[in-house]
Write a protein that holds these residues in place. Sequence first.
Motif, PDB file in Angstrom:
ATOM      1  N   LEU A  20       9.231   9.699  -6.814  1.00  0.00           N
ATOM      2  CA  LEU A  20       8.825   9.063  -5.613  1.00  0.00           C
ATOM      3  C   LEU A  20       8.878   7.613  -5.647  1.00  0.00           C
ATOM      4  CD1 LEU A  20       7.483   9.380  -2.655  1.00  0.00           C
ATOM      5  CD2 LEU A  20       5.395   9.406  -3.778  1.00  0.00           C
ATOM      6  N   ALA A  21       8.558   6.912  -6.742  1.00  0.00           N
ATOM      7  CA  ALA A  21       8.759   5.556  -6.842  1.00  0.00           C
ATOM      8  C   ALA A  21      10.165   5.137  -7.018  1.00  0.00           C
ATOM      9  CB  ALA A  21       7.876   5.080  -8.205  1.00  0.00           C
ATOM     10  N   ASP A  22      10.875   5.926  -7.408  1.00  0.00           N
ATOM     11  CA  ASP A  22      12.313   5.598  -7.372  1.00  0.00           C
ATOM     12  C   ASP A  22      12.786   5.423  -6.081  1.00  0.00           C
ATOM     13  OD1 ASP A  22      12.514   5.158 -10.173  1.00  0.00           O
ATOM     14  OD2 ASP A  22      13.266   7.100 -10.724  1.00  0.00           O
ATOM     15  N   SER A  23      12.560   6.584  -5.285  1.00  0.00           N
ATOM     16  CA  SER A  23      13.018   6.412  -3.979  1.00  0.00           C
ATOM     17  C   SER A  23      12.435   5.442  -2.877  1.00  0.00           C
ATOM     18  CB  SER A  23      12.573   7.804  -3.308  1.00  0.00           C
ATOM     19  OG  SER A  23      12.944   9.015  -3.845  1.00  0.00           O
ATOM     20  N   ALA A  24      11.165   5.021  -3.262  1.00  0.00           N
ATOM     21  CA  ALA A  24      10.330   4.055  -2.508  1.00  0.00           C
ATOM     22  C   ALA A  24      11.204   2.757  -3.080  1.00  0.00           C
ATOM     23  CB  ALA A  24       8.984   3.847  -3.067  1.00  0.00           C
ATOM     24  N   ASP A  25      11.476   2.614  -4.147  1.00  0.00           N
ATOM     25  CA  ASP A  25      12.449   1.341  -4.472  1.00  0.00           C
ATOM     26  C   ASP A  25      13.765   1.360  -3.959  1.00  0.00           C
ATOM     27  OD1 ASP A  25      12.693  -1.039  -6.299  1.00  0.00           O
ATOM     28  OD2 ASP A  25      14.005   0.109  -7.724  1.00  0.00           O
ATOM     29  N   HIS A  26      14.143   2.452  -3.836  1.00  0.00           N
ATOM     30  CA  HIS A  26      15.764   2.501  -3.353  1.00  0.00           C
ATOM     31  C   HIS A  26      15.598   2.156  -1.827  1.00  0.00           C
ATOM     32  CE1 HIS A  26      19.837   3.633  -2.674  1.00  0.00           C
ATOM     33  NE2 HIS A  26      19.429   4.297  -1.544  1.00  0.00           N
ATOM     34  N   ALA A  27      14.685   2.411  -1.221  1.00  0.00           N
ATOM     35  CA  ALA A  27      14.474   2.227   0.275  1.00  0.00           C
ATOM     36  C   ALA A  27      14.055   0.985   0.471  1.00  0.00           C
ATOM     37  CB  ALA A  27      13.161   3.029   0.882  1.00  0.00           C
ATOM     38  N   ARG A  40       4.767  17.551 -14.580  1.00  0.00           N
ATOM     39  CA  ARG A  40       5.626  17.902 -13.152  1.00  0.00           C
ATOM     40  C   ARG A  40       5.167  16.732 -12.217  1.00  0.00           C
ATOM     41  NH1 ARG A  40       7.546  23.483 -12.220  1.00  0.00           N
ATOM     42  NH2 ARG A  40       8.179  24.429 -14.056  1.00  0.00           N
ATOM     43  N   ALA A  41       3.858  16.606 -12.260  1.00  0.00           N
ATOM     44  CA  ALA A  41       3.464  15.429 -11.296  1.00  0.00           C
ATOM     45  C   ALA A  41       3.699  14.116 -11.563  1.00  0.00           C
ATOM     46  CB  ALA A  41       1.717  15.366 -11.525  1.00  0.00           C
ATOM     47  N   SER A  42       3.626  13.927 -12.867  1.00  0.00           N
ATOM     48  CA  SER A  42       4.305  12.824 -13.560  1.00  0.00           C
ATOM     49  C   SER A  42       5.741  12.332 -12.982  1.00  0.00           C
ATOM     50  CB  SER A  42       4.391  12.551 -15.066  1.00  0.00           C
ATOM     51  OG  SER A  42       4.723  11.234 -15.431  1.00  0.00           O
ATOM     52  N   ARG A  43       6.436  13.429 -13.190  1.00  0.00           N
ATOM     53  CA  ARG A  43       7.981  13.286 -12.951  1.00  0.00           C
ATOM     54  C   ARG A  43       7.988  13.258 -11.238  1.00  0.00           C
ATOM     55  NH1 ARG A  43       9.504  18.253 -14.276  1.00  0.00           N
ATOM     56  NH2 ARG A  43       9.370  17.815 -16.439  1.00  0.00           N
ATOM     57  N   ALA A  44       7.272  13.975 -10.669  1.00  0.00           N
ATOM     58  CA  ALA A  44       7.241  13.682  -9.001  1.00  0.00           C
ATOM     59  C   ALA A  44       7.077  12.554  -8.719  1.00  0.00           C
ATOM     60  CB  ALA A  44       6.366  14.812  -8.470  1.00  0.00           C
ATOM     61  N   LEU A  45       6.064  11.813  -9.419  1.00  0.00           N
ATOM     62  CA  LEU A  45       5.347  10.370  -8.846  1.00  0.00           C
ATOM     63  C   LEU A  45       6.774   9.439  -9.384  1.00  0.00           C
ATOM     64  CD1 LEU A  45       1.688  10.850  -9.745  1.00  0.00           C
ATOM     65  CD2 LEU A  45       2.690  10.284  -7.636  1.00  0.00           C
ATOM     66  N   ARG A  46       7.190   9.658 -10.641  1.00  0.00           N
ATOM     67  CA  ARG A  46       8.397   8.941 -10.809  1.00  0.00           C
ATOM     68  C   ARG A  46       9.363   8.824  -9.992  1.00  0.00           C
ATOM     69  NH1 ARG A  46       9.845  11.104 -15.636  1.00  0.00           N
ATOM     70  NH2 ARG A  46       7.780  10.684 -16.126  1.00  0.00           N
TER      71      ARG A  46
END
Length: 54
Positions: free
Chosen positions: A34-41, A26-32
């Motif tokens: 978050l990284a996708d959201s940061a990339d989109h931003a 779950r932590a790995s999925r959450a970090l992934r």
Amino acid sequence: MAQSTTFRTSAKHAPLADHIVEFLSRASRALRNLADSADHAAKMVRKADAARRS
């Protein structure tokens, strides 16, 4: 005798190991995510910056 004791100890810790694996998954999925959201931003910021410059 020692092997059966080791087996019982491992069997007792199996649920804990399952919880740890689930937590890490779950932590790995959450970090992934978050990284996708940061990339989109970052893409949106670059797009807005390009629009402002033109």
